[in-house]
Design a protein around this motif. Sequence first.
Motif, PDB file in Angstrom:
ATOM      1  N   VAL A  58      38.642  24.600  45.250  1.00  0.00           N
ATOM      2  CA  VAL A  58      39.515  25.457  44.751  1.00  0.00           C
ATOM      3  C   VAL A  58      39.691  26.800  45.041  1.00  0.00           C
ATOM      4  O   VAL A  58      37.754  27.379  44.772  1.00  0.00           O
ATOM      5  CB  VAL A  58      39.077  24.885  43.079  1.00  0.00           C
ATOM      6  CG1 VAL A  58      40.722  26.142  42.018  1.00  0.00           C
ATOM      7  CG2 VAL A  58      39.122  23.951  42.434  1.00  0.00           C
ATOM      8  N   THR A  59      40.409  27.400  45.086  1.00  0.00           N
ATOM      9  CA  THR A  59      40.694  28.657  45.619  1.00  0.00           C
ATOM     10  C   THR A  59      41.383  29.570  44.431  1.00  0.00           C
ATOM     11  O   THR A  59      42.480  29.079  44.534  1.00  0.00           O
ATOM     12  CB  THR A  59      41.279  28.436  47.294  1.00  0.00           C
ATOM     13  OG1 THR A  59      40.046  28.388  48.205  1.00  0.00           O
ATOM     14  CG2 THR A  59      40.937  30.035  48.085  1.00  0.00           C
ATOM     15  N   ILE A  60      40.676  30.694  43.919  1.00  0.00           N
ATOM     16  CA  ILE A  60      41.762  31.052  43.463  1.00  0.00           C
ATOM     17  C   ILE A  60      42.178  32.299  44.421  1.00  0.00           C
ATOM     18  O   ILE A  60      41.117  33.148  44.202  1.00  0.00           O
ATOM     19  CB  ILE A  60      41.352  31.272  41.927  1.00  0.00           C
ATOM     20  CG1 ILE A  60      41.070  29.859  41.102  1.00  0.00           C
ATOM     21  CG2 ILE A  60      41.803  32.492  41.264  1.00  0.00           C
ATOM     22  CD1 ILE A  60      40.042  30.418  40.218  1.00  0.00           C
ATOM     23  N   GLY A  61      43.490  33.228  43.885  1.00  0.00           N
ATOM     24  CA  GLY A  61      43.452  34.697  45.021  1.00  0.00           C
ATOM     25  C   GLY A  61      43.416  34.035  45.816  1.00  0.00           C
ATOM     26  O   GLY A  61      43.120  33.282  46.600  1.00  0.00           O
ATOM     27  N   HIS A  62      43.330  35.700  46.954  1.00  0.00           N
ATOM     28  CA  HIS A  62      43.564  35.765  48.114  1.00  0.00           C
ATOM     29  C   HIS A  62      43.765  36.712  48.675  1.00  0.00           C
ATOM     30  O   HIS A  62      43.830  38.366  47.376  1.00  0.00           O
ATOM     31  CB  HIS A  62      45.231  34.587  49.038  1.00  0.00           C
ATOM     32  CG  HIS A  62      46.349  35.940  48.552  1.00  0.00           C
ATOM     33  ND1 HIS A  62      46.369  36.760  48.089  1.00  0.00           N
ATOM     34  CD2 HIS A  62      47.523  35.700  47.065  1.00  0.00           C
ATOM     35  CE1 HIS A  62      47.903  37.272  48.249  1.00  0.00           C
ATOM     36  NE2 HIS A  62      47.944  36.551  47.176  1.00  0.00           N
ATOM     37  N   GLY A  63      42.527  37.321  49.691  1.00  0.00           N
ATOM     38  CA  GLY A  63      42.031  38.613  50.348  1.00  0.00           C
ATOM     39  C   GLY A  63      41.062  38.714  49.164  1.00  0.00           C
ATOM     40  O   GLY A  63      40.876  38.529  49.132  1.00  0.00           O
ATOM     41  N   GLY A  64      40.682  40.463  50.089  1.00  0.00           N
ATOM     42  CA  GLY A  64      39.373  41.304  49.530  1.00  0.00           C
ATOM     43  C   GLY A  64      38.294  40.117  49.680  1.00  0.00           C
ATOM     44  O   GLY A  64      38.137  39.596  50.919  1.00  0.00           O
TER      45      GLY A  64
END
Length: 384
Positions: A58-64
């Motif tokens: 599960v991936t939440i958000g993007h970048g950083g």
Amino acid sequence: MNKDQQLSIFKHIINTKTVNDNEAELADYLAGLFAPYADQAVKVEKVHYAPGRDNLVVTIGHGGKVLGFTGHMDVVDPGDLSAWETDPFDATIKDGKLYGRGACDMKSGLAAVVVALLELLEQGVHLPGTIKLLATVGEETGNYGAAQLTQKGYANDLDALLVCEPNNDLHDVTYACKGVVDYYVTAVGRAAHSSRPENGVNAIDHLFEFARLAKAKLDQFDQEDPALGKLTHIVSKFNGGEQINSVPSHAVMAGNIRTIPQYPNKAVYEALNNTVAELNQQPDHQLSIRYSFPEEPMGGNVNSSLIQEVEATANQVLGWTPTPTVSTGANDGQEFTQADKEFTSVIIGPGGDCSHMPNEYVDLTAYYQAIAFYKQFAQDFLTE
């Protein structure tokens, strides 16, 4: 999310029977919990390992910056059910503790991080970075799921990883672990009557030769790691022969080695493979070796920035500073840190010393504290 909802998720995870199998059912349940947040940059992936066995990412958000959390979905067999006071797959609460197989190792940690991430989504908390949950299959029998996800590149973008395994109810944080090498040596001889041993080839004798020579080679690996200590080696199983009055024509021995960064698994393989090769140069020697459950040692720095960040958040949320520790056991973090990108992994989670035991439990206070800790740590780490 109120405590009843937090507890309901935990119970469902316990009640899903995942004894070294059936993780797909649990992965489906967890995926369903995150499905309502697809419009909040949430990506849910099931990574198939075998029939009935799926990892979940599960991936939440993007970048950083990218913060990883990992927990395994499988549990060990409950063993003798008569030794249990409750049904190991029917989560039961008594005296502030939740009992069930995996309550300690490590469904409490998995449930806590799932709830923490769901609450961040539910509350619409903005995170200037990315969180990745890696829920794995097969940790108890060889870290197979973590190895698969690592090979597929799911850990290549991580900047840090928290392994949510039990660790003294979050009072300890583990920063270094010994590696593991399990090996099996097979010797093939030739049967003969015990009254005429000169007509046979004794397979057991050849394993004795291997054991002595391997011990001598590994004893030379005497450098000590400041945190983890020395490499250790034991011969743990031995089986051979057909009957008492016959020269044994076949024998197998097994051993377990705990490695340190100064002598990684590759050095051990070389030493043992050379031992087999040397013996096979002698007349009538037919030895072979195979390896299972290899885990590389995971070195660490007690003064790393990740340890300091864990301590700061724990002080704020829990009111104490976790004690930095090392481990002689294996965990999924050792697989994930073999990724292309170098990052630091630590272990911190709810649960005590009852892993794999009958009447396994976790203190519910520690479970709720873990939710609060993981939730705040994600925010602290990503907003630095």
